[in-house]
Design an enzyme around this catalytic site. Sequence first.
Site, short mmCIF file in Angstrom:
data_model
loop_
_atom_site.label_atom_id
_atom_site.label_comp_id
_atom_site.label_asym_id
_atom_site.label_seq_id
_atom_site.Cartn_x
_atom_site.Cartn_y
_atom_site.Cartn_z
N VAL A 229 3.41 0.67 2.96
CA VAL A 229 3.25 -0.46 3.87
C VAL A 229 3.31 -1.76 3.08
O VAL A 229 2.63 -1.91 2.05
CB VAL A 229 1.91 -0.36 4.63
N ASN B 29 3.62 6.86 4.02
CA ASN B 29 4.37 5.61 4.14
C ASN B 29 3.96 4.62 3.06
O ASN B 29 2.84 4.68 2.53
CB ASN B 29 4.11 4.95 5.51
N GLY C 62 1.14 4.89 0.20
CA GLY C 62 0.40 6.08 0.60
C GLY C 62 1.26 7.32 0.53
O GLY C 62 2.46 7.25 0.22
N ASN C 63 0.67 8.45 0.84
CA ASN C 63 1.40 9.71 0.75
C ASN C 63 2.51 9.83 1.79
O ASN C 63 3.51 10.52 1.55
CB ASN C 63 0.43 10.88 0.90
N ASP D 82 0.85 -1.19 0.00
CA ASP D 82 0.00 0.00 0.00
C ASP D 82 0.89 1.23 0.00
O ASP D 82 1.51 1.56 1.01
CB ASP D 82 -0.91 -0.01 1.23
N GLY E 120 -9.36 7.52 -5.04
CA GLY E 120 -8.04 7.00 -4.72
C GLY E 120 -8.07 5.52 -4.38
O GLY E 120 -9.06 5.00 -3.85
N ALA E 121 -6.97 4.84 -4.69
CA ALA E 121 -6.90 3.40 -4.44
C ALA E 121 -7.11 3.06 -2.97
O ALA E 121 -7.79 2.08 -2.65
CB ALA E 121 -5.55 2.86 -4.91
N ASP E 122 -6.55 3.87 -2.06
CA ASP E 122 -6.71 3.58 -0.64
C ASP E 122 -8.17 3.65 -0.23
O ASP E 122 -8.66 2.80 0.53
CB ASP E 122 -5.86 4.53 0.20
N ARG E 123 -8.89 4.63 -0.75
CA ARG E 123 -10.30 4.77 -0.41
C ARG E 123 -11.12 3.61 -0.96
O ARG E 123 -12.01 3.06 -0.28
CB ARG E 123 -10.83 6.11 -0.93
#
Length: 259
Positions: free
Chosen positions: A13, A11, A8-9, A6, A108-111
């Site tokens: 992970v 980190n 992210g902006n 993952d 966004g992919a995280d969302r």
Amino acid sequence: MLLAIDAGNTNVVFALFEGKDIRARWRIATDGRRTGDEYATWLVQLLAIEGIERSAITRIIFGSVVPRANHNITVLAQKYFGIEPMVAGDGAAAWDFDIDVEQPNTLGADRALNCIAAHELVGGDMIVVDFGTATKFEAVDFNGAYKGGIIAPGINLSLDALVGNTAKLPRIAIRAPETASVIGRNTEDQMLIGVFWGYVAMMEGLIARMKAEIGRPVKVVATGGLAILFDEKTDIFDVVDADLTIRGLQILADRAGAR
């Protein structure tokens, strides 16, 4: 094993899955300039510490909100593991739920991964709150469709703005205030009260407004590094899962493999 990444902006992970269980997880600061070779040098050492051979990893999936990182993560997968990675939202790992908003391609992919995981693990009408660089609130209906949401500055961004634009206010660490009093007796306590309880009030207010607009019973699911901290001081969350985004990658990878 599945390696889920993952980006992210703040980190990147990495999580290693055996079935649905997380065997190990690591994180590294996000840097779009970090090469695939640099990722490999770091990751291979961590695998060795855990006693895991590179050959044990047979699938890789990644989701990213940092476009500059995508190529280097792909190089990591191809060059050091001999695997063509699945990319969340693309190809076999395309989103398999309804994105019912005006510009679905901007989600966004995280969302999206949080929506997938929350629907799979919790179900029903939900509000998903993710504490990251920004704090995101997602409305997900009982069919798993994404209906829209809210993007607010993350609490650390708010603190950075406060300290960066004032001459005398000190840098403080985000933590829960020691008392329930909202009348601070010194500058640092006053700042902490303003940032922490102000953020709790913002969350509670926005979630109450979202619930009223949805008009049906709603579960609130929280994820991100600060979810547990806030959960200690408010009762608005029904479920807290710090690994929601990573679990979304695992669920999506399994679905991709079954298609």
